[in-house]
Design an enzyme around this catalytic site. Structure first.
Site, PDB file in Angstrom:
ATOM      1  NE  ARG A 159      33.438  18.829 -24.810  1.00  0.00           N
ATOM      2  CZ  ARG A 159      32.294  19.558 -25.058  1.00  0.00           C
ATOM      3  NH1 ARG A 159      32.073  20.453 -24.315  1.00  0.00           N
ATOM      4  NH2 ARG A 159      31.596  19.126 -26.058  1.00  0.00           N
ATOM      5  NE  ARG A 200      26.103  27.062 -27.259  1.00  0.00           N
ATOM      6  CZ  ARG A 200      26.792  25.744 -27.409  1.00  0.00           C
ATOM      7  NH1 ARG A 200      27.567  25.730 -28.258  1.00  0.00           N
ATOM      8  NH2 ARG A 200      26.365  24.816 -26.572  1.00  0.00           N
TER       9      ARG A 200
END
Length: 452
Positions: free
Chosen positions: A293, A339
């Site tokens: 993915r 992040r």
């Protein structure tokens, strides 16, 4: 481009990212949202937005039937799963194909061959790609003892299915092996419905290196070089950068060649990431797994190479060949991604929820922020805690670090805790500055320091 309308089967920043890429190439988008996400940025930017269900993910973003019905009723000829949720669900990809909807990702059979770590490991070995010494377990004490004798201590117990550190345990003493196996099996069964385990030798000084690849249906495969995601906490990635500061040209070629060999051997179509462990003591690399993915950290590769990975996904899914050859893919400068999660790093990185009362993101040249957040927006407790990804480019790693420090100091969020204090602490640490890290460094060095 053959695709006309895409159902964006996800939420948050990745939904926004997909919608923007589709708009860039003239593709219409339909966003789906749960009752908790009614007024988010993705629903505002898409051409159409449809409520997919209640706040619980299993009744909304994980509801395959509802997603397919929505795609068919809104005239979508393709579906982009983003990452997480159903992005690596082979049965869902097959069901899309049966209903005439192009799943923007690899085929279901490819996912099955690579989604479970044990078959993926066997495939890598067959293709001549090095794997970490280890073995499978049949649940008996005899098999555990045999593998222990073969690879020695310390070792890692790993779940065959899934990821994210669940079912993963380090064993330093043979007396602890039975307990670790029982705990890992129970955790894997609860998380993935599959208690199958295997064990690997633990690499004491390992760097986590992943290679971004893209393949088309004509057998062409390219890589966009590597990303170094060694800065982790309990096997959860916190910071990614590219190129890796510990690889020389020879090691880089060896690891990217291995990634492309695996993708070609599987007839891989679409974007994917091949993950490796790089042993700092020996200079050897070992295949870990492949994520079939788009990855959270794909913007790192985009800023490094100037290629739009979501656009490449759309082209490949439309049946077009890759528009660039490997010789045309070059890297420039250095990229670091942070992040920014809604978690309290001073309290064990505990996830939180609430309303963002202040949202002042950084800006300036060579600074990218992928986010779905706006001031006054609620952060629901039902989903992943990712609020934003701060991606910074510099001509050199030193320049990227300098720009990162400025951006982190400029980034202000009130109302909910975030991982910004951790990142500000990290970029001041000599071990990070000089790349003297391994995959458990954060666990041993972060003490919950507060932001200066």
């Amino acid at each position: 481009m053959a695709i006309r309308r895409v159902l964006v089967a996800n939420r948050g920043e990745i939904a926004v990212r997909i919608i923007r890429a589709c708009r860039d190439v003239g593709i219409e988008t339909v966003a789906v949202f749960s009752e908790a996400d009614r007024d988010t940025l993705a629903t505002q930017l898409a051409d159409k937005a449809v409520c997919i269900g209640p706040v619980q993910a299993k009744h909304s973003y994980l509801n395959a039937d509802a997603l397919l019905v929505t795609a068919l009723h809104t005239g979508c000829d393709a579906l982009h799963p983003g990452y997480g949720f159903l992005a690596e669900n082979a049965e869902f990809a097959d069901e899309c194909a049966r209903n005439g909807i192009q799943f923007i990702g690899p085929r279901g059979d490819t996912m099955r061959g690579l989604g479970d770590k044990l078959p993926a490991r066997e495939t890598a070995e067959r293709l001549g790609i090095p794997v970490v010494p280890g073995g499978t377990l049949d649940g008996s004490a005899a098999s555990a003892g045999a593998v222990l004798k073969q690879i020695g201590l310390p070792l890692l117990v790993k779940a065959s299915a899934g990821g994210g550190g669940r079912g993963l345990r380090r064993v330093d003493d043979s007396a602890d092996l039975a307990g670790a196996l029982a705990q890992s099996a129970a955790e894997a069964d609860a998380a993935f419905g599959n208690p199958t385990l295997y064990v690997e030798r633990y690499i004491e000084r390992g760097r986590h290196i992943e290679v971004q690849i893209v393949g088309d249906r004509y057998g062409n495969v390219i890589h966009l070089f590597e990303r170094d995601c060694t800065t982790q906490r309990r096997y959860q990635k916190l910071v990614e950068e590219a190129p890796s500061p510990v690889l020389d040209d020879a090691a880089r070629k060896a690891i990217t060649d291995s990634a492309c060999r695996l993708a070609r051997g599987m007839g891989y179509e679409g974007a994917g990431t091949v993950e490796f462990l790089f042993d700092l003591d020996t200079g050897e690399h070992y295949f870990i797994e492949m994520n079939t993915r788009l990855q959270v950290e794909h913007p790192v590769s985009e800023l490094l190479t100037g290629l739009d990975l979501v656009r490449l996904q759309l082209l490949v899914a439309s049946g077009e060949p890759l528009p660039v050859s490997q010789d045309e893919v070059t890297m420039s400068g250095h990229v670091i991604e942070f992040r920014v999660n809604c978690e309290d790093p001073g309290n064990g990185f505990l996830p939180a929820a609430g309303t963002v009362r202040r949202w002042r993101p950084p800006a300036g040249p060579w600074v990218r922020l992928d986010t779905h957040m706006e001031q006054g927006q609620a952060v629901p407790p039902y989903y992943d805690s990712l609020l934003a990804k701060l991606i910074v480019w510099g001509d050199t790693r030193e320049q990227a670090l300098e720009r990162s420090r400025r951006c982190l100091a400029e980034f202000a969020v009130d109302g909910v805790p975030t991982t910004l204090p951790f990142h500000s602490w990290l970029v001041a640490q000599p071990d990070f500055i000089f790349s003297n890290l391994h995959t458990t460094w954060v666990d041993g060095n972060w003490k919950g320091a507060r932001r200066p």
